[in-house]
Design an enzyme around this catalytic site. Structure first.
Site, PDB file in Angstrom:
ATOM      1  N   GLY A  32       5.256  -0.990   2.597  1.00 49.84           N
ATOM      2  CA  GLY A  32       4.402   0.161   2.350  1.00 49.84           C
ATOM      3  C   GLY A  32       5.180   1.457   2.196  1.00 49.84           C
ATOM      4  O   GLY A  32       6.274   1.618   2.753  1.00 49.84           O
TER       5      GLY A  32
ATOM      6  N   HIS B 294       0.815  -1.214   0.000  1.00 48.78           N
ATOM      7  CA  HIS B 294       0.000   0.000   0.000  1.00 48.78           C
ATOM      8  C   HIS B 294       0.851   1.268   0.000  1.00 48.78           C
ATOM      9  O   HIS B 294       1.923   1.336   0.602  1.00 48.78           O
ATOM     10  CB  HIS B 294      -0.941   0.014   1.215  1.00 48.78           C
ATOM     11  CG  HIS B 294      -0.222  -0.038   2.537  1.00 48.78           C
ATOM     12  ND1 HIS B 294       0.230   1.084   3.178  1.00 48.78           N
ATOM     13  CD2 HIS B 294       0.128  -1.090   3.316  1.00 48.78           C
ATOM     14  CE1 HIS B 294       0.812   0.745   4.316  1.00 48.78           C
ATOM     15  NE2 HIS B 294       0.766  -0.575   4.428  1.00 48.78           N
ATOM     16  N   ASP B 295       0.378   2.242  -0.739  1.00 52.61           N
ATOM     17  CA  ASP B 295       0.953   3.590  -0.776  1.00 52.61           C
ATOM     18  C   ASP B 295       2.324   3.660  -1.430  1.00 52.61           C
ATOM     19  O   ASP B 295       3.021   4.674  -1.301  1.00 52.61           O
ATOM     20  CB  ASP B 295       1.030   4.194   0.637  1.00 52.61           C
ATOM     21  CG  ASP B 295      -0.328   4.249   1.304  1.00 52.61           C
ATOM     22  OD1 ASP B 295      -1.164   5.054   0.872  1.00 52.61           O
ATOM     23  OD2 ASP B 295      -0.566   3.464   2.255  1.00 52.61           O
TER      24      ASP B 295
END
Length: 275
Positions: A140, A122-123
């Site tokens: 992440g 994520h991200d």
């Protein structure tokens, strides 16, 4: 041009599938997904969340894109995932959508290749032409500049930055930021020089390469306090665009600090002399 959707695929009514896209057997496409023109989901692909797959991308079997992040704080917020045009996502790769604790979006640029079983958490933000070899694992919030190659089996710690045109050797553990044009490898990874092969292949001139080499030696090979050497480099190379890029990367805010230099090698010295 029409949309080709195999009869065994499940495409939610809210999904937007552009003309010329192809959705193969046993694929699933969620209601908030946008699939642009010429995208091919070969088979057994899962795409969910607020996800956009750019024109001409190809997604291979058992890849998973845009599903919820592996973050215990995530509560099904409408975060996003963006895949750039012509990007290849190979078998079994996973790319998760963003989190509210980060940018809220996971982004891959154009013409990337995510090889089999790689993971983009994520991200993460990947620029154009990034290649992740098999089994690469990105934590992440990782940021990767354009035209970076990450070797197979490498693990990159969350919040690490990797500057553009860098290369990471296979089976490395990257805990800290890698400078643009750098070459790093090892567990834990250390800078071993510049990505000279990549610089030559991409048409950098001899003066440009020589300036980067001199800057690297000053910063990472000379004795003394690093802050003093950095100040010298800032004064010595005021008009060199590539050196300025590296120095700006070093002086920018960082959560992980800078990847330190490792051992000198005879091969490195020979390559630098040939440059």
């Amino acid at each position: 041009m029409s949309v080709a959707i195999h009869q065994s695929a499940i495409v939610s009514p809210g999904a937007h599938v552009a003309e010329g896209a192809s959705i193969g057997p046993f694929c699933t496409v969620g209601p908030n997904v946008t699939i642009e023109a010429g995208v091919e989901l070969i088979s057994h692909v899962s795409v969910d969340g607020h996800t956009r797959i750019g024109a001409g991308a190809r997604i291979f079997p058992y890849a998973s894109i845009g599903l919820a992040p592996q973050d215990l704080k995530y509560k099904n917020e409408p975060t996003r995932c963006e895949i750039g045009p012509r990007t290849l996502v190979r078998e079994g790769a996973t790319i998760h959508r963003g989190s509210v604790g980060g940018h809220g979006v996971t982004t891959l640029g154009a013409d990337c290749m995510i090889m089999a079983m790689a993971h983009v958490a994520h991200d993460c933000t990947l620029a154009d032409r990034v290649i992740l070899a098999n089994n690469v694992m990105l934590g992440g919030h990782v940021e990767i500049g354009d035209t970076v190659f990450v070797g197979g089996g490498t693990a990159v710690h969350q919040f690490v930055r990797i500057g553009r045109q860098a290369v990471i050797g296979g089976m490395s553990g990257v805990e800290a930021d890698v400078i643009p044009y750098g070459s790093a490898m090892g567990n834990r990874a250390r800078l071993i020089g510049l990505n000279l092969i990549g610089l030559k292949r991409r048409g950098f001139s001899r003066p440009e390469i020589h300036a980067l080499r001199a800057m690297f030696r000053l910063l990472f090979r000379e004795p003394g306090i690093f802050a003093d050497r950095l100040a010298q480099a800032l004064e010595r190379y005021p008009g060199d665009a590539q050196v300025a890029e590296v120095l700006a990367f070093i002086t920018a805010a960082s959560r992980r600090g800078l990847c330190k230099a490792g051992r000198d090698t005879a091969a490195e010295d020979e390559d630098e002399a040939a440059a």
